[in-house]
Design a protein around this motif. Structure first.
Motif, PDB file in Angstrom:
ATOM      1  N   PHE A 161      -1.210   8.693   4.360  1.00 26.59           N
ATOM      2  CA  PHE A 161      -1.682   7.304   4.358  1.00 26.59           C
ATOM      3  C   PHE A 161      -3.029   7.149   5.055  1.00 26.59           C
ATOM      4  N   ARG A 162      -3.290   7.961   6.064  1.00 30.02           N
ATOM      5  CA  ARG A 162      -4.569   7.843   6.762  1.00 30.02           C
ATOM      6  C   ARG A 162      -5.727   8.403   5.944  1.00 30.02           C
ATOM      7  N   SER A 174       3.737  11.744   5.986  1.00 31.37           N
ATOM      8  CA  SER A 174       3.433  10.315   5.904  1.00 31.37           C
ATOM      9  C   SER A 174       2.128   9.912   6.576  1.00 31.37           C
ATOM     10  N   THR A 207       2.605   0.238   7.789  1.00 34.53           N
ATOM     11  CA  THR A 207       2.804   1.047   6.587  1.00 34.53           C
ATOM     12  C   THR A 207       3.718   2.229   6.872  1.00 34.53           C
ATOM     13  N   THR A 217      -2.776   6.145  -6.530  1.00 34.01           N
ATOM     14  CA  THR A 217      -3.146   6.358  -5.122  1.00 34.01           C
ATOM     15  C   THR A 217      -4.651   6.276  -4.946  1.00 34.01           C
ATOM     16  N   VAL A 228      -4.685   7.862   1.108  1.00 23.99           N
ATOM     17  CA  VAL A 228      -4.701   6.466   0.668  1.00 23.99           C
ATOM     18  C   VAL A 228      -5.752   5.655   1.420  1.00 23.99           C
ATOM     19  N   LEU A 273      -1.941   0.325   9.363  1.00 25.81           N
ATOM     20  CA  LEU A 273      -1.423   1.691   9.256  1.00 25.81           C
ATOM     21  C   LEU A 273      -0.041   1.828   9.892  1.00 25.81           C
ATOM     22  N   THR A 333       0.816  -1.215   0.000  1.00 26.92           N
ATOM     23  CA  THR A 333       0.000   0.000   0.000  1.00 26.92           C
ATOM     24  C   THR A 333       0.850   1.265   0.000  1.00 26.92           C
ATOM     25  N   THR A 334       2.156   1.141   0.251  1.00 25.90           N
ATOM     26  CA  THR A 334       3.056   2.300   0.142  1.00 25.90           C
ATOM     27  C   THR A 334       3.458   2.565  -1.304  1.00 25.90           C
ATOM     28  N   PHE A 365       7.478   3.030   5.280  1.00 24.39           N
ATOM     29  CA  PHE A 365       7.614   4.227   4.454  1.00 24.39           C
ATOM     30  C   PHE A 365       8.640   5.201   5.028  1.00 24.39           C
ATOM     31  N   VAL A 380      -5.533   3.952   4.331  1.00 27.13           N
ATOM     32  CA  VAL A 380      -4.992   2.665   4.762  1.00 27.13           C
ATOM     33  C   VAL A 380      -5.790   2.169   5.973  1.00 27.13           C
ATOM     34  N   ARG A 424      -6.836   3.486  -3.035  1.00 29.13           N
ATOM     35  CA  ARG A 424      -7.866   3.804  -2.041  1.00 29.13           C
ATOM     36  C   ARG A 424      -9.117   2.966  -2.275  1.00 29.13           C
TER      37      ARG A 424
END
Length: 456
Positions: A119-120, A115, A133, A257, A123, A130, A54-55, A137, A125, A261
């Motif tokens: 991601f929260r 970051s 991830t 991205t 993306v 999380l 997912t990164t 990253f 995640v 999602r």
């Protein structure tokens, strides 16, 4: 100047000779990415596999910046090399090195700062992966300066016709990464932390190897500390060509991205499946990507030498080669799709998603091979904004289709892999319309006069 000129002789021979090391180097890079995925999935957990996967969209964002601006510098150096202007080759190369290293530092700072919210919220995640991830990253971005440095060294070498060298560097990086993965992930049980550290160390290895090779083999690039100059005009030319290339790749990153999602909405099994499919898709796209890189240098050198007649001939031959090799790889993936799925040890539900995904992209990505090499021609002639427009159109269509049809009765979850048919089809149409219009040849005479000047 030492190096290999592609301005004389049979075009396809130069193209194959240049593209083969690029293709093999990219293959090595994908192999170690694949091994990385396999080791994490087998010796850690499916959650760790999903976290690393997912990164991908955001790590590609930083790689896009490195690749784009180094490719821009490559085109400018290639044009001066084709015009046999050694002074400008040195100025452009040294300025490009300073510029990319600075970008590497800035990118690390930005990556660490954004970051968690990225991601929260961007993306999306899932909470259960999380933290994993973020660990992967944040360690990964600490090595960006090495990644950016390697890319500019490799680009400068490609500009003077030495594509084989990058193969050696990637071989060093690949072997180091695989060994360190086994040590850190399988041996020490460090999970995603080990995988990230292994990646950073392998990037450092290729960075060091590329620097010493470039400075030892090519006297023109044997810089003293005082030879590294920040030449505003050289940077301006690099940015002018590199910005559209980077933007094209950034658009791809953002598009992926948003697709990621949507993938995450369907749970961890779909995320794991998508991670594997993305790795496999990279193999399908190796030939057309190698031809794009090759045509950028080939076109740049021939523009600098005033040999525009060779550009079209070489382009048509490169497209044919791209299509043949892509078809062979796609056929193999179609035939052995179940074996590939079994190899990654996916859960039953993830495997159920992954098999049709692989078969579909094996068919769809042949379309990409029929137009992506033309991006190199546009970059080499200074029309690098066109690939950006094409990428925007293609990704816009893909993302729109995914979000419109992901819960429809017609496609449902399968739109995660069928969206490429609509996106690549759009890209094919737009790219060929521009090529057949011959507008990409506009301004070539002015560029020829510019690169033959002795000073900026």
């Amino acid at each position: 100047m030492q190096g290999k000129s592609m301005t004389e002789g049979t075009p396809w021979k130069h193209i194959v000779r240049f593209a083969f090391p690029v293709l093999l180097g990219s293959l090595l890079q994908q192999l170690y990415n694949t091994v990385d995925t396999i080791i994490v999935g087998k010796y850690s957990s499916e959650a760790a596999l999903s976290a690393v996967g997912t990164t991908g969209s955001l790590t590609f964002l930083f790689l896009a910046i490195a690749m784009g601006f180094s490719a821009g510098n490559c085109v400018v150096v290639a044009q001066h090399y084709g015009a046999k202007n050694e002074k400008q080759v040195r100025i452009t190369a040294s300025s490009g090195i300073l510029f990319l290293l600075l970008l590497g530092v800035i990118s690390t700072i930005i990556g660490l700062a954004v970051s968690r919210p990225a991601f929260r919220y961007l993306v999306a995640v899932p909470d259960e992966i999380l933290d994993l991830t973020l660990i992967y990253f944040r360690i990964y971005v600490l090595g960006l300066i090495f990644q950016y440095g390697y890319n500019i060294f490799a680009a400068i070498l490609r500009a003077v016709g030495d594509s084989a060298a990058t193969l050696y560097f990637l071989l060093i990086s690949s072997i180091a990464n695989v060994i360190l993965d086994f040590v850190f992930v399988a041996g020490f049980k460090w999970g995603v932390t080990g995988a990230a550290i292994a990646t950073d160390i392998s990037q450092l290895g290729s960075f060091i190897a590329a620097y010493f090779y470039m400075t030892k083999k090519y006297p023109v690039f044997k810089f003293k500390l005082s030879d590294y100059v920040w030449n505003g005009e050289a940077i301006k030319k690099t940015v002018k060509i590199g910005t559209p290339i980077s933007l094209q790749l950034v658009i791809v990153s953002f598009g992926l991205t948003f697709i990621q999602r949507a993938v995450n909405e369907f749970g961890q099994a779909m995320t794991a499946s998508f991670t594997v499919a993305q790795r496999v898709e990279m193999y399908i796209n190796l030939p057309c990507s190698a031809m794009q890189t090759t045509l950028a240098t080939y076109t740049g050198q021939n523009v600098g030498a005033g040999r525009i007649d060779r550009v079209k001939k070489g382009t048509h031959q490169a497209l044919f080669i791209s299509l043949i090799f892509t078809f062979i790889i796609s056929a193999l993936i179609w035939i052995f799709s179940q074996n590939i799925v079994d190899f990654f040890a996916l859960s039953e539900q993830a495997a159920k998603y992954c098999n049709p995904h692989l078969k579909t992209i094996a068919f769809i990505n042949i379309i990409l091979a029929m137009y992506m090499p033309l991006f190199g021609v546009y970059q080499g002639t200074g029309h690098s904004g066109i690939p950006t427009i094409v990428a925007s159109c293609a990704l816009g269509v893909r993302v729109t289709i995914v979000y419109l049809l992901r819960y429809s009765s017609l496609f449902g979850t399968s739109i995660i892999w069928w969206n490429g048919l609509f996106g690549f089809g759009t890209g094919f149409i737009v790219t060929w319309i521009y090529y057949l219009s011959n507008k990409w040849q506009n301004g070539i005479n002015e560029k020829l006069l510019l690169v033959r000047k002795k000073d900026f």
